[in-house]
Design an enzyme around this catalytic site. Structure first.
Site, PDB file in Angstrom:
ATOM      1  N   ASP A  20       0.552  -1.512  -0.120  1.00 22.04           N
ATOM      2  CA  ASP A  20      -0.095  -0.080  -0.044  1.00 22.04           C
ATOM      3  C   ASP A  20       1.270   0.946   0.086  1.00 22.04           C
ATOM      4  OD1 ASP A  20      -2.071   1.689   0.038  1.00 22.04           O
ATOM      5  OD2 ASP A  20      -2.548   0.886   1.835  1.00 22.04           O
ATOM      6  N   GLY A  21       0.441   2.491  -1.188  1.00 21.85           N
ATOM      7  CA  GLY A  21       0.729   3.408  -0.248  1.00 21.85           C
ATOM      8  C   GLY A  21       1.594   3.755  -2.063  1.00 21.85           C
ATOM      9  N   ASN A  22       1.271   3.026  -3.142  1.00 21.09           N
ATOM     10  CA  ASN A  22       1.854   3.379  -4.221  1.00 21.09           C
ATOM     11  C   ASN A  22       1.475   5.135  -4.692  1.00 21.09           C
ATOM     12  OD1 ASN A  22       3.106   0.787  -4.146  1.00 21.09           O
ATOM     13  ND2 ASN A  22       1.723   0.153  -5.582  1.00 21.09           N
ATOM     14  N   ARG A  24       0.442   7.148  -2.920  1.00 17.02           N
ATOM     15  CA  ARG A  24       0.440   8.376  -2.297  1.00 17.02           C
ATOM     16  C   ARG A  24       2.260   9.054  -2.518  1.00 17.02           C
ATOM     17  NH1 ARG A  24      -1.356   6.169   2.794  1.00 17.02           N
ATOM     18  NH2 ARG A  24      -1.880   4.575   1.495  1.00 17.02           N
ATOM     19  N   SER A  65      -7.292  -5.961  -5.673  1.00 16.87           N
ATOM     20  CA  SER A  65      -8.436  -7.324  -4.303  1.00 16.87           C
ATOM     21  C   SER A  65     -10.035  -6.929  -5.465  1.00 16.87           C
ATOM     22  CB  SER A  65      -8.424  -5.696  -3.682  1.00 16.87           C
ATOM     23  OG  SER A  65      -9.271  -4.972  -3.830  1.00 16.87           O
ATOM     24  N   ASN A  68     -10.793  -2.885  -5.648  1.00 16.69           N
ATOM     25  CA  ASN A  68     -10.029  -2.645  -6.663  1.00 16.69           C
ATOM     26  C   ASN A  68     -10.806  -2.616  -8.667  1.00 16.69           C
ATOM     27  OD1 ASN A  68      -6.744  -3.608  -5.428  1.00 16.69           O
ATOM     28  ND2 ASN A  68      -7.629  -2.046  -4.735  1.00 16.69           N
ATOM     29  N   ARG A 188       1.213  -4.146   6.629  1.00 13.39           N
ATOM     30  CA  ARG A 188       1.127  -2.934   6.178  1.00 13.39           C
ATOM     31  C   ARG A 188       1.652  -1.712   6.169  1.00 13.39           C
ATOM     32  NH1 ARG A 188      -5.235  -2.496   4.413  1.00 13.39           N
ATOM     33  NH2 ARG A 188      -4.625  -0.465   2.263  1.00 13.39           N
TER      34      ARG A 188
HETATM   35  C1  FPP Z   1      -2.131  -0.040  -3.300  1.00 10.50           C
HETATM   36  O1  FPP Z   1      -1.658   0.822  -3.478  1.00 10.50           O
HETATM   37  C2  FPP Z   1      -2.044  -0.774  -4.824  1.00 10.50           C
HETATM   38  C3  FPP Z   1      -2.172  -1.329  -5.382  1.00 10.50           C
HETATM   39  C4  FPP Z   1      -3.791  -1.734  -5.364  1.00 10.50           C
HETATM   40  C5  FPP Z   1      -1.507  -2.350  -6.287  1.00 10.50           C
HETATM   41  C6  FPP Z   1      -0.476  -2.668  -5.840  1.00 10.50           C
HETATM   42  C7  FPP Z   1       0.302  -3.896  -7.352  1.00 10.50           C
HETATM   43  C8  FPP Z   1       1.516  -3.155  -7.372  1.00 10.50           C
HETATM   44  C9  FPP Z   1       2.547  -3.025  -6.511  1.00 10.50           C
HETATM   45  C10 FPP Z   1       1.868  -3.253  -8.765  1.00 10.50           C
HETATM   46  C11 FPP Z   1       1.839  -4.723  -9.361  1.00 10.50           C
HETATM   47  C12 FPP Z   1       2.295  -6.093  -8.399  1.00 10.50           C
HETATM   48  C13 FPP Z   1       2.862  -6.886  -9.060  1.00 10.50           C
HETATM   49  C14 FPP Z   1       2.842  -7.929  -8.097  1.00 10.50           C
HETATM   50  C15 FPP Z   1       3.765  -6.687  -9.993  1.00 10.50           C
HETATM   51  P1  FPP Z   1      -2.666   2.623  -3.472  1.00 10.50           P
HETATM   52  O2  FPP Z   1      -2.471   3.172  -5.403  1.00 10.50           O
HETATM   53  O3  FPP Z   1      -4.053   2.090  -2.775  1.00 10.50           O
HETATM   54  O4  FPP Z   1      -1.720   3.602  -2.770  1.00 10.50           O
HETATM   55  P2  FPP Z   1      -2.232   4.934  -1.968  1.00 10.50           P
HETATM   56  O5  FPP Z   1      -3.101   4.601  -0.667  1.00 10.50           O
HETATM   57  O6  FPP Z   1      -1.219   5.738  -1.888  1.00 10.50           O
HETATM   58  O7  FPP Z   1      -3.348   5.649  -2.940  1.00 10.50           O
END
Ligand code: FPP
Length: 240
Positions: A20-22, A24, A65, A68, A188
């Site tokens: 989580d946190g991508n 942000r 998920s 998502n 997490r």
């Molecule tokens: C949650 O961060 C992240 C996701 C819903 C996607 C995760 C996917 C990856 C890391 C890339 C693909 C994975 C693989 C296995 C190759 P968020 O977007 O909810 O972050 P935020 O809460 O900061 O908005």
């Protein structure tokens, strides 16, 4: 950070990681959210190796998920594209005695992707060095409902003779994580403190470590920190 050495016995047998946190991470850099996922995917690949280096035997990563799909279409498409790009890397782990499982409802994926996921699972089925689980279209409630449906089918077909004989252990054979031990440690990052429908059955007695670091910044030091926190916990499983 404390610096005591972790022994094999102190490590979690199964670690769950919510990436989580991508978004942000990207926002902080004035980049599109998808840039955060791109970096997150790189960190995923490195963290698999880090788990193996530490001696952890099972790791489940929450990649996508059942909820998502509610995200903007462009973001969903970008994550799917990344996942497809990384399937070769994920498959390559099978040459290193890694078993790969994709927990989740695969039926929503187009046939070519679905077949590729199944093919990777089957190719690596007999590997026993490390179990890598990448949760795709995964929801804990969906998993439990799916298990209940399959149990009902097996009862109807006489495969299960006596409803009262169904135990928790037997129920686990109907989960996507069949044969994989329950989660010991759930990590997490990103400061959020919730499970978000991830491995809800398997986490019944998991220890939780929530961290402020954003997933794209997650390092081996963070993983080690989480494992040290876990090693300090006194697990009683309902006993004294
Ligand atoms: C949650 O961060 C992240 C996701 C819903 C996607 C995760 C996917 C990856 C890391 C890339 C693909 C994975 C693989 C296995 C190759 P968020 O977007 O909810 O972050 P935020 O809460 O900061 O908005």
């Amino acid at each position: 950070m404390s610096d005591f050495e972790l022994t094999k016995e102190q490590l979690p047998v199964h670690i769950g990681i919510i990436m989580d946190g991508n978004g942000r991470w990207a926002k902080k850099r004035r980049l599109p959210r998808t840039a955060g996922h791109t970096q997150g995917a790189k960190v995923f690949k490195r963290t698999v190796q880090d788990c193996r280096k530490l001696g952890i035997k099972n790791a489940t990563f929450y990649a996508f998920s059942t909820e998502n799909w509610k995200r903007p279409r462009e973001e969903v498409e970008a994550i799917m594209k990344l996942l497809i790009q990384y399937l070769d890397d994920i498959k390559a782990f099978s040459k290193e005695n890694v078993r790969i499982i994709f927990p989740g409802d695969k039926s929503v994926f187009p046939d070519n992707i679905k077949n590729r996921l199944i093919e990777i699972e089957q190719t690596s089925l007999n590997n026993d060095g490390f179990n890598l689980l990448v949760a795709l279209n995964y929801g804990g409630r969906d998993e439990i409902v799916n298990a209940a449906k399959n149990i009902a089918k097996d009862y109807k077909e006489g495969i299960i003779g006596d409803i009262d004989s169904i135990s928790e252990q037997q129920f686990e054979n109907y989960l996507y994580t069949k044969g994989i031990p329950n989660v010991d440690l759930m990590v997490r990052p990103s400061g959020e403190m919730r499970l978000s429908n991830f491995l809800i059955w398997q986490c019944a007695y998991a220890e939780f470590v929530f961290m402020d670091v954003l997933w794209p910044d997650f390092t081996m030091e963070d993983l080690t920190f989480a494992c040290r926190e876990y090693a300090k916990r006194n697990r009683r499983f309902g006993g004294v």
